[in-house]
Design an enzyme around this catalytic site. Structure first.
Site, PDB file in Angstrom:
ATOM      1  N   GLY A   1     -52.807  10.086  15.507  1.00 44.31           N
ATOM      2  CA  GLY A   1     -53.900  10.299  14.602  1.00 44.31           C
ATOM      3  C   GLY A   1     -55.154  10.165  13.811  1.00 44.31           C
ATOM      4  O   GLY A   1     -55.546   8.450  14.947  1.00 44.31           O
ATOM      5  N   LEU A   2     -55.462  10.492  12.774  1.00 44.17           N
ATOM      6  CA  LEU A   2     -57.258   8.904  12.295  1.00 44.17           C
ATOM      7  C   LEU A   2     -56.787   7.775  12.673  1.00 44.17           C
ATOM      8  O   LEU A   2     -55.679   6.992  11.916  1.00 44.17           O
ATOM      9  CB  LEU A   2     -57.928  10.024  11.704  1.00 44.17           C
ATOM     10  CG  LEU A   2     -58.467  11.281  12.159  1.00 44.17           C
ATOM     11  CD1 LEU A   2     -58.704  12.033  10.020  1.00 44.17           C
ATOM     12  CD2 LEU A   2     -58.976  11.568  13.195  1.00 44.17           C
ATOM     13  N   SER A   3     -57.888   7.060  12.464  1.00 40.70           N
ATOM     14  CA  SER A   3     -57.714   5.856  11.769  1.00 40.70           C
ATOM     15  C   SER A   3     -57.651   5.948  10.842  1.00 40.70           C
ATOM     16  O   SER A   3     -58.053   6.568  10.200  1.00 40.70           O
ATOM     17  CB  SER A   3     -59.013   4.656  12.801  1.00 40.70           C
ATOM     18  OG  SER A   3     -59.589   3.453  12.119  1.00 40.70           O
ATOM     19  N   GLY A   4     -57.016   4.794  10.157  1.00 39.33           N
ATOM     20  CA  GLY A   4     -56.114   4.855   8.857  1.00 39.33           C
ATOM     21  C   GLY A   4     -55.061   5.525   8.497  1.00 39.33           C
ATOM     22  O   GLY A   4     -54.149   5.439   7.361  1.00 39.33           O
ATOM     23  N   ALA A   5     -54.296   6.782   9.101  1.00 40.13           N
ATOM     24  CA  ALA A   5     -53.278   7.609   9.075  1.00 40.13           C
ATOM     25  C   ALA A   5     -52.157   6.471   8.340  1.00 40.13           C
ATOM     26  O   ALA A   5     -50.914   7.009   8.000  1.00 40.13           O
ATOM     27  CB  ALA A   5     -53.540   8.539  10.327  1.00 40.13           C
ATOM     28  N   GLY A   6     -51.511   6.121   9.551  1.00 40.45           N
ATOM     29  CA  GLY A   6     -50.665   4.961   8.988  1.00 40.45           C
ATOM     30  C   GLY A   6     -49.618   4.732  10.088  1.00 40.45           C
ATOM     31  O   GLY A   6     -48.389   4.223  10.177  1.00 40.45           O
ATOM     32  N   LYS A   7     -50.406   4.865  11.443  1.00 43.87           N
ATOM     33  CA  LYS A   7     -48.858   4.894  12.864  1.00 43.87           C
ATOM     34  C   LYS A   7     -48.906   3.588  13.054  1.00 43.87           C
ATOM     35  O   LYS A   7     -47.284   3.122  12.952  1.00 43.87           O
ATOM     36  CB  LYS A   7     -50.262   5.557  14.115  1.00 43.87           C
ATOM     37  CG  LYS A   7     -51.417   6.306  13.721  1.00 43.87           C
ATOM     38  CD  LYS A   7     -52.174   7.026  14.613  1.00 43.87           C
ATOM     39  CE  LYS A   7     -53.237   5.289  14.843  1.00 43.87           C
ATOM     40  NZ  LYS A   7     -54.393   5.945  13.607  1.00 43.87           N
ATOM     41  N   THR A   8     -49.720   3.267  12.249  1.00 40.99           N
ATOM     42  CA  THR A   8     -48.965   1.115  12.506  1.00 40.99           C
ATOM     43  C   THR A   8     -48.033   1.195  11.685  1.00 40.99           C
ATOM     44  O   THR A   8     -47.189   0.016  12.102  1.00 40.99           O
ATOM     45  CB  THR A   8     -50.244  -0.185  13.131  1.00 40.99           C
ATOM     46  OG1 THR A   8     -51.492   0.712  13.842  1.00 40.99           O
ATOM     47  CG2 THR A   8     -50.060  -0.970  12.565  1.00 40.99           C
TER      48      THR A   8
ATOM     49  N   SER B   1     -55.407   8.912  19.915  1.00 37.66           N
ATOM     50  CA  SER B   1     -54.508   9.377  20.725  1.00 37.66           C
ATOM     51  C   SER B   1     -55.955  10.892  20.497  1.00 37.66           C
ATOM     52  O   SER B   1     -54.990  11.616  20.565  1.00 37.66           O
ATOM     53  CB  SER B   1     -53.275   9.283  21.609  1.00 37.66           C
ATOM     54  OG  SER B   1     -52.948   9.541  20.697  1.00 37.66           O
TER      55      SER B   1
HETATM   56  P1  ADP Z   1     -53.223   3.350  11.536  1.00 36.52           P
HETATM   57  O1  ADP Z   1     -52.287   2.670  12.585  1.00 36.52           O
HETATM   58  O2  ADP Z   1     -52.918   5.315  12.287  1.00 36.52           O
HETATM   59  O3  ADP Z   1     -55.096   3.026  11.922  1.00 36.52           O
HETATM   60  P2  ADP Z   1     -52.154   1.656   9.799  1.00 36.52           P
HETATM   61  O4  ADP Z   1     -51.294   2.079   9.588  1.00 36.52           O
HETATM   62  O5  ADP Z   1     -53.129   0.753   9.993  1.00 36.52           O
HETATM   63  O6  ADP Z   1     -52.991   3.212  10.143  1.00 36.52           O
HETATM   64  O7  ADP Z   1     -53.044   1.792   7.751  1.00 36.52           O
HETATM   65  C1  ADP Z   1     -52.508   2.941   7.046  1.00 36.52           C
HETATM   66  C2  ADP Z   1     -53.009   2.146   5.829  1.00 36.52           C
HETATM   67  O8  ADP Z   1     -52.115   3.329   4.797  1.00 36.52           O
HETATM   68  C3  ADP Z   1     -51.995   0.834   5.291  1.00 36.52           C
HETATM   69  O9  ADP Z   1     -52.599   0.330   4.510  1.00 36.52           O
HETATM   70  C4  ADP Z   1     -50.657   1.404   5.134  1.00 36.52           C
HETATM   71  O10 ADP Z   1     -50.054   0.603   3.394  1.00 36.52           O
HETATM   72  C5  ADP Z   1     -51.405   2.782   3.993  1.00 36.52           C
HETATM   73  N1  ADP Z   1     -50.014   3.836   2.920  1.00 36.52           N
HETATM   74  C6  ADP Z   1     -49.843   4.636   2.186  1.00 36.52           C
HETATM   75  N2  ADP Z   1     -48.948   5.167   2.415  1.00 36.52           N
HETATM   76  C7  ADP Z   1     -48.352   5.375   3.790  1.00 36.52           C
HETATM   77  C8  ADP Z   1     -47.715   6.447   4.446  1.00 36.52           C
HETATM   78  N3  ADP Z   1     -46.661   6.955   3.246  1.00 36.52           N
HETATM   79  N4  ADP Z   1     -47.555   6.317   4.959  1.00 36.52           N
HETATM   80  C9  ADP Z   1     -48.021   4.999   6.282  1.00 36.52           C
HETATM   81  N5  ADP Z   1     -48.908   4.439   5.998  1.00 36.52           N
HETATM   82  C10 ADP Z   1     -49.264   4.570   4.462  1.00 36.52           C
END
Ligand code: ADP
Length: 202
Positions: free
Chosen positions: A13-20, A87
């Site tokens: 998924g996109l950057s910031g989507a919540g993967k980590t 990815s």
């Molecule tokens: P990625 O790894 O995809 O770049 P991150 O996990 O680093 O994304 O960041 C996702 C951000 O979105 C975090 O700040 C997280 O707290 C926030 N967030 C808000 N709601 C959700 C949710 N339902 N699931 C995952 N992340 C969430």
């Protein structure tokens, strides 16, 4: 307890989507069920295993192949792996899937979906503002392609679901594929020591 059959949960998924965030939450939940997993996080991998790689298609592919290779080595030995990397290319993800499945392990693709305006609003790493202003070349979803999975095992929508709801969906899929023992209760609800049969006065 370890799973009898290895698996890789592959977040895309996109950057910031919540993967980590979801990878960490999932690892915690599995840990409560005594299932140990290794996390391969894209940002982390880029600082060691893939240090020096950029964001051209070739470098992105190399990065994903490396994460896929390590996932495969672990999963074929019965380990549980969680990979969290943008990815963006479908064919590369499918290549990783094929290599893992060829070893008899399971590949669970999890599409971490979130609309771009919400991502720009979150802007966790401060990158969307710059990308939307044209200051970052090759930014996935803005100035570089992202190919969404066509038939992923799980789709999570992080703009509508809680972290708990999303991780539960993944656990359900792992259970459905019999990669976890469904009877295994979380550790917190089990007594640390089984006293059955021990005389009280002993
Ligand atoms: P990625 O790894 O995809 O770049 P991150 O996990 O680093 O994304 O960041 C996702 C951000 O979105 C975090 O700040 C997280 O707290 C926030 N967030 C808000 N709601 C959700 C949710 N339902 N699931 C995952 N992340 C969430």
């Amino acid at each position: 307890m370890t799973s009898h059959r290895g698996f890789t949960v592959w977040f895309t998924g996109l950057s910031g989507a919540g993967k980590t965030t979801l990878a960490t939450a999932l690892a915690t939940k599995l840990g409560q069920r005594r299932v140990k997993v290794e996390i391969l996080d894209g940002d982390e991998v880029r600082t060691n295993l893939s240090k020096g790689l950029g964001f051209s298609k070739e470098d992105r592919d190399t990065n994903i192949r490396r994460i896929g290779y390590v996932s495969c080595l672990l999963a074929r030995n019965g380990a549980g792996v969680i990979a969290a990397a943008i990815s963006p290319y479908r064919e590369l993800r499918n290549e990783v899937r094929r290599s893992i499945e060829a070893e008899g392990a399971a590949f669970i693709e999890v599409f971490v979906q979130c609309p771009i305006d919400m991502l720009a609003e979150r802007d966790v790493k401060g990158l969307y503002k710059k990308a939307l202003a044209g200051e970052i070349k090759e930014f996935t979803g803005v100035s570089d392609p992202y190919e969404a999975p066509i038939d992923p095992e799980v789709v999570v929508e992080t703009d509508r679901e809680t972290i708990e709801e999303s991780t539960n969906k993944i656990i359900q899929e792992l259970e459905r594929q019999r990669l976890l023992r469904t009877s295994q209760a979380p550790v917190s609800s089990q007594p640390a020591i089984q006293l059955t049969g021990v005389p009280e006065a002993a």
